[in-house]
Write a protein that holds these residues in place. Structure first.
Motif, PDB file in Angstrom:
ATOM      1  N   CYS A  12       0.791  -1.203  -0.105  1.00 20.21           N
ATOM      2  CA  CYS A  12       0.035   0.101  -0.039  1.00 20.21           C
ATOM      3  C   CYS A  12       0.967   1.343   0.036  1.00 20.21           C
ATOM      4  O   CYS A  12       0.540   2.308  -0.686  1.00 20.21           O
ATOM      5  CB  CYS A  12      -0.892  -0.068   0.991  1.00 20.21           C
ATOM      6  SG  CYS A  12      -2.356  -1.367   1.017  1.00 20.21           S
ATOM      7  N   LEU A  15       2.003   1.690  -3.620  1.00 18.17           N
ATOM      8  CA  LEU A  15       0.937   2.263  -4.654  1.00 18.17           C
ATOM      9  C   LEU A  15       0.656   3.523  -4.278  1.00 18.17           C
ATOM     10  O   LEU A  15       0.602   4.378  -5.266  1.00 18.17           O
ATOM     11  CB  LEU A  15      -0.221   1.342  -4.334  1.00 18.17           C
ATOM     12  CG  LEU A  15      -0.236  -0.056  -5.005  1.00 18.17           C
ATOM     13  CD1 LEU A  15      -1.503  -1.006  -4.704  1.00 18.17           C
ATOM     14  CD2 LEU A  15      -0.432  -0.014  -6.622  1.00 18.17           C
ATOM     15  N   HIS A  16       0.566   4.162  -3.242  1.00 18.61           N
ATOM     16  CA  HIS A  16       0.286   5.408  -2.674  1.00 18.61           C
ATOM     17  C   HIS A  16       1.514   6.324  -3.316  1.00 18.61           C
ATOM     18  O   HIS A  16       1.427   7.435  -3.778  1.00 18.61           O
ATOM     19  CB  HIS A  16       0.086   5.804  -1.347  1.00 18.61           C
ATOM     20  CG  HIS A  16      -1.314   5.607  -0.915  1.00 18.61           C
ATOM     21  ND1 HIS A  16      -2.286   6.378  -1.352  1.00 18.61           N
ATOM     22  CD2 HIS A  16      -1.807   4.657  -0.264  1.00 18.61           C
ATOM     23  CE1 HIS A  16      -3.476   5.872  -1.006  1.00 18.61           C
ATOM     24  NE2 HIS A  16      -3.519   4.833  -0.249  1.00 18.61           N
ATOM     25  N   GLN A  18       3.503   5.554  -5.572  1.00 20.82           N
ATOM     26  CA  GLN A  18       3.564   5.647  -7.363  1.00 20.82           C
ATOM     27  C   GLN A  18       2.261   6.829  -7.750  1.00 20.82           C
ATOM     28  O   GLN A  18       2.648   7.471  -8.451  1.00 20.82           O
ATOM     29  CB  GLN A  18       3.130   4.341  -7.930  1.00 20.82           C
ATOM     30  CG  GLN A  18       3.798   3.213  -7.939  1.00 20.82           C
ATOM     31  CD  GLN A  18       3.535   1.990  -8.544  1.00 20.82           C
ATOM     32  OE1 GLN A  18       2.392   1.827  -8.461  1.00 20.82           O
ATOM     33  NE2 GLN A  18       4.263   1.454  -9.416  1.00 20.82           N
ATOM     34  N   ARG A  19       1.545   7.098  -6.765  1.00 21.07           N
ATOM     35  CA  ARG A  19       0.464   8.076  -7.206  1.00 21.07           C
ATOM     36  C   ARG A  19       0.988   9.346  -6.798  1.00 21.07           C
ATOM     37  O   ARG A  19       0.291  10.133  -7.677  1.00 21.07           O
ATOM     38  CB  ARG A  19      -0.982   7.749  -6.274  1.00 21.07           C
ATOM     39  CG  ARG A  19      -1.850   6.466  -6.849  1.00 21.07           C
ATOM     40  CD  ARG A  19      -2.990   6.474  -5.924  1.00 21.07           C
ATOM     41  NE  ARG A  19      -4.006   5.492  -6.419  1.00 21.07           N
ATOM     42  CZ  ARG A  19      -3.798   4.472  -6.986  1.00 21.07           C
ATOM     43  NH1 ARG A  19      -2.534   3.742  -6.942  1.00 21.07           N
ATOM     44  NH2 ARG A  19      -4.923   3.770  -7.600  1.00 21.07           N
ATOM     45  N   LEU A 119      -6.877   2.459  -4.042  1.00 21.32           N
ATOM     46  CA  LEU A 119      -6.173   1.283  -4.606  1.00 21.32           C
ATOM     47  C   LEU A 119      -7.015   0.195  -5.081  1.00 21.32           C
ATOM     48  O   LEU A 119      -6.734  -0.444  -5.818  1.00 21.32           O
ATOM     49  CB  LEU A 119      -5.398   0.986  -3.283  1.00 21.32           C
ATOM     50  CG  LEU A 119      -4.429   1.978  -2.666  1.00 21.32           C
ATOM     51  CD1 LEU A 119      -3.455   1.281  -1.520  1.00 21.32           C
ATOM     52  CD2 LEU A 119      -3.748   3.004  -3.457  1.00 21.32           C
ATOM     53  N   ALA A 123      -6.829  -1.198  -8.619  1.00 25.26           N
ATOM     54  CA  ALA A 123      -6.624  -2.488  -8.948  1.00 25.26           C
ATOM     55  C   ALA A 123      -7.831  -3.446  -9.501  1.00 25.26           C
ATOM     56  O   ALA A 123      -7.534  -4.604  -9.815  1.00 25.26           O
ATOM     57  CB  ALA A 123      -5.835  -3.198  -7.955  1.00 25.26           C
ATOM     58  N   LEU A 202      -3.285  -6.342  -5.739  1.00 28.88           N
ATOM     59  CA  LEU A 202      -2.634  -4.832  -5.522  1.00 28.88           C
ATOM     60  C   LEU A 202      -1.287  -4.731  -6.023  1.00 28.88           C
ATOM     61  O   LEU A 202      -0.640  -3.790  -6.738  1.00 28.88           O
ATOM     62  CB  LEU A 202      -2.510  -4.351  -4.175  1.00 28.88           C
ATOM     63  CG  LEU A 202      -3.948  -3.992  -3.491  1.00 28.88           C
ATOM     64  CD1 LEU A 202      -3.892  -3.824  -2.100  1.00 28.88           C
ATOM     65  CD2 LEU A 202      -4.663  -3.050  -3.965  1.00 28.88           C
ATOM     66  N   ASP A 205      -1.157  -4.470  -9.771  1.00 30.78           N
ATOM     67  CA  ASP A 205      -1.399  -3.248 -10.409  1.00 30.78           C
ATOM     68  C   ASP A 205      -0.133  -2.297 -10.169  1.00 30.78           C
ATOM     69  O   ASP A 205       0.055  -1.389 -10.859  1.00 30.78           O
ATOM     70  CB  ASP A 205      -2.425  -2.662  -9.407  1.00 30.78           C
ATOM     71  CG  ASP A 205      -3.014  -1.287  -9.737  1.00 30.78           C
ATOM     72  OD1 ASP A 205      -3.267  -1.099 -11.130  1.00 30.78           O
ATOM     73  OD2 ASP A 205      -3.248  -0.229  -9.277  1.00 30.78           O
ATOM     74  N   PHE A 206       0.742  -2.559  -8.937  1.00 33.00           N
ATOM     75  CA  PHE A 206       1.774  -1.613  -8.797  1.00 33.00           C
ATOM     76  C   PHE A 206       2.827  -2.231  -9.931  1.00 33.00           C
ATOM     77  O   PHE A 206       3.430  -1.143 -10.484  1.00 33.00           O
ATOM     78  CB  PHE A 206       2.445  -2.287  -7.380  1.00 33.00           C
ATOM     79  CG  PHE A 206       3.951  -2.093  -7.281  1.00 33.00           C
ATOM     80  CD1 PHE A 206       4.107  -0.728  -6.986  1.00 33.00           C
ATOM     81  CD2 PHE A 206       4.951  -3.032  -7.408  1.00 33.00           C
ATOM     82  CE1 PHE A 206       5.717  -0.459  -6.666  1.00 33.00           C
ATOM     83  CE2 PHE A 206       6.113  -2.784  -7.064  1.00 33.00           C
ATOM     84  CZ  PHE A 206       6.650  -1.248  -6.877  1.00 33.00           C
ATOM     85  N   ARG A 209       1.733  -0.417 -13.159  1.00 31.77           N
ATOM     86  CA  ARG A 209       2.093   1.073 -13.289  1.00 31.77           C
ATOM     87  C   ARG A 209       3.572   1.386 -13.100  1.00 31.77           C
ATOM     88  O   ARG A 209       4.092   2.425 -12.821  1.00 31.77           O
ATOM     89  CB  ARG A 209       1.383   1.726 -11.887  1.00 31.77           C
ATOM     90  CG  ARG A 209       0.008   1.796 -11.982  1.00 31.77           C
ATOM     91  CD  ARG A 209      -0.612   2.136 -10.670  1.00 31.77           C
ATOM     92  NE  ARG A 209      -2.124   1.998 -10.725  1.00 31.77           N
ATOM     93  CZ  ARG A 209      -2.627   2.831 -10.784  1.00 31.77           C
ATOM     94  NH1 ARG A 209      -2.417   4.078 -11.045  1.00 31.77           N
ATOM     95  NH2 ARG A 209      -4.295   2.441 -10.799  1.00 31.77           N
TER      96      ARG A 209
END
Ligand SMILES: Cc1cc2nc3c(=O)[nH]c(=O)nc-3n(C[C@H](O)[C@H](O)[C@H](O)COP(=O)(O)OP(=O)(O)OC[C@H]3O[C@@H](n4cnc5c(N)ncnc54)[C@H](O)[C@@H]3O)c2cc1C
Length: 408
Positions: A12, A15-16, A18-19, A119, A123, A202, A205-206, A209
């Motif tokens: 998590c 992913l944050h 990356q955003r 997230l 995903a 997740l 998805d990581f 991206r």
């Protein structure tokens, strides 16, 4: 940005970050999501502001440790190591501390949804989430009365609860034993029906991206004038600019090498999985009398429980898992068959029941995100959001003072 540990918390965070525009690398010694994040009960425990140590814990703990049927276990070989943890635990059980800890935990819990929603949507993982609520069940008036303080603490922290008698509880969950005489329904609690598949979605998805996953065990750091410059691993060293330490219970020795001592202990929990049954459990069930939880998962019914203090990687004692199994069968007598699997995972626990989330006091390019005890699944989304806010210098959504790494 390099994140150490690909459990739910590290994923998590990644992913944050990356955003927020970071190029992110996850360094994981095993398979992503296969340690503690693999086999938990799956609840997004938004009603779980209540800490582990409550007033009166000092009177209860010694008896519990000596009772072989108790859900609290301490390996004797681990006593010297765990003693400082238990002393701090007793200190954290003072009523004024408990109130402050519950408020701090709740300050994260109220952002569970905000932390996860982008997230899960990104995903396309909504299929792994269920919104049917949770029910706490009691088989004696004494157990219900014993829970009064904890229930009140929840209520005062804004948790919506409905009190039911045994028959009302069985109307909602017909599989429950006749011995259940009281229950508390928490309709707003949601959960995942498979924590591993959620983490895996997740992770996928990581990667999609542009995230990179490196398989390596981090053993130390090369430290320059501005903080760590390399991760020393079981393979080649890895150059780093900024680091997030999110290695669950294994964060302790790495944090120490970075100049921060934390009293992080492995509070090992067990699960048993039963094959799909011919009845359903709509909600997650939690028994206060038996200290077990049961929930319908993607691949069957999972019963979880026990807090065993031992070294994180010491061999699991599956007799403990059998205790979980016996209590699950007593609570839901229709459960058929032998468990298809048994599992142990070390919860990363601090004695004050709060994670460490924040910048390293020693090195500006290091962030800490570990120690989420019974709530790592729940708090992972908001933890990742907070780490990304810190890394970009934004004001944080939650006041991080209660979670400071140097509070111990
Ligand atoms: C029985 C049980 C039931 C639970 N139920 C719930 C629940 O219902 N709801 C809830 O919110 N929480 C629950 N939890 C707690 C939750 O599972 C944990 O808090 C959470 O999984 C911790 O996640 P993590 O990412 O910090 O740690 P982990 O999942 O353990 O991940 C840490 C990762 O770091 C990696 N790593 C470690 N050291 C290194 C190194 N040196 N180099 C590279 N990689 C490294 C590990 O391999 C691992 O993959 C439960 C736990 C248990 C045991």
């Amino acid at each position: 940005m390099t994140v150490i540990g690909a459990g739910i918390v590290g994923v998590c965070c990644a992913l944050h970050l990356q955003r927020e525009g970071f190029k992110v690398r996850l360094v994981e010694k095993g398979e992503p999501g296969m340690k503690t994040s693999f086999g938990n009960s799956g609840s997004f425990g938004t009603a779980s502001c209540v800490p582990f140590a409550l007033p009166g814990v000092l009177k209860k703990v010694p008896g519990m440790l000596l009772d072989s049927e108790s859900p609290l276990k301490l390996r004797w070989s681990h006593v010297p190591k765990a003693l400082p943890f238990f002393l701090r635990l007793v200190e954290a059980s003072r009523p004024s501390r408990v109130e402050a800890i519950a408020a701090a935990r709740n300050s994260l819990l109220v952002h569970t949804h905000a932390g996860y929603a982008p997230l899960i949507e990104g995903a396309d993982a909504a299929q792994w989430v269920d919104h049917n609520g949770l029910m706490m069940v009691f088989e004696s008036e004494a157990a219900f009365e014993g829970a009064a303080y904890a229930l009140d603490l929840r209520r005062r922290n804004g948790v919506h609860m409905d009190i039911l008698d045994g028959n009302e509880a069985r109307q909602m969950e017909p599989a429950l034993a006749r011995s259940v005489i009281k229950a508390v329904s928490l309709p707003d609690v949601s959960r995942t029906i498979d924590p591993f598949r959620l983490t895996s979605a997740l992770v996928q998805d990581f990667r999609r991206r542009g995230g990179e996953i490196v398989t390596a065990e981090v053993r130390g750091f090369a430290i320059g004038s501005e903080g760590p410059t390399k991760l020393l691993t079981d393979g080649a060293p890895i150059d780093v600019e900024q680091v997030v330490l999110a290695a669950g219970v294994w964060s302790r020795p790495l944090a120490r090498q970075l100049g921060t001592s934390v009293p992080l202990e492995a509070e090992r929990g067990y699960h048993v999985m039963f094959a799909p049954q011919d009845f359903g459990l709509k909600r997650a069930l939690v028994s206060a009398d038996r200290s077990v939880s049961l929930a319908h998962m993607h691949e069957g019914i999972r019963a979880t429980g026990v807090a065993e203090f031992a070294a994180p990687d010491a061999p699991a004692d599956m007799r403990i898992a059998d205790r979980v199994m016996r209590h699950a069968r007593a609570l839901v007598p229709g459960l058929r068959g032998e468990p298809v699997s048994r599992w142990m995972g070390p919860r990363p626990s601090h004695p004050d029941s709060k994670p460490v989330i924040g910048r390293s006091p020693r090195h500006r390019n290091v962030f800490f995100a570990f120690g989420h005890d019974h709530l790592g699944l729940t708090m992972a989304g908001i933890t990742g959001k907070l780490v990304a806010e810190l890394a970009t210098g934004q004001p944080t959504t939650v006041d991080l003072a209660p979670f400071r790494p140097d509070r111990f």
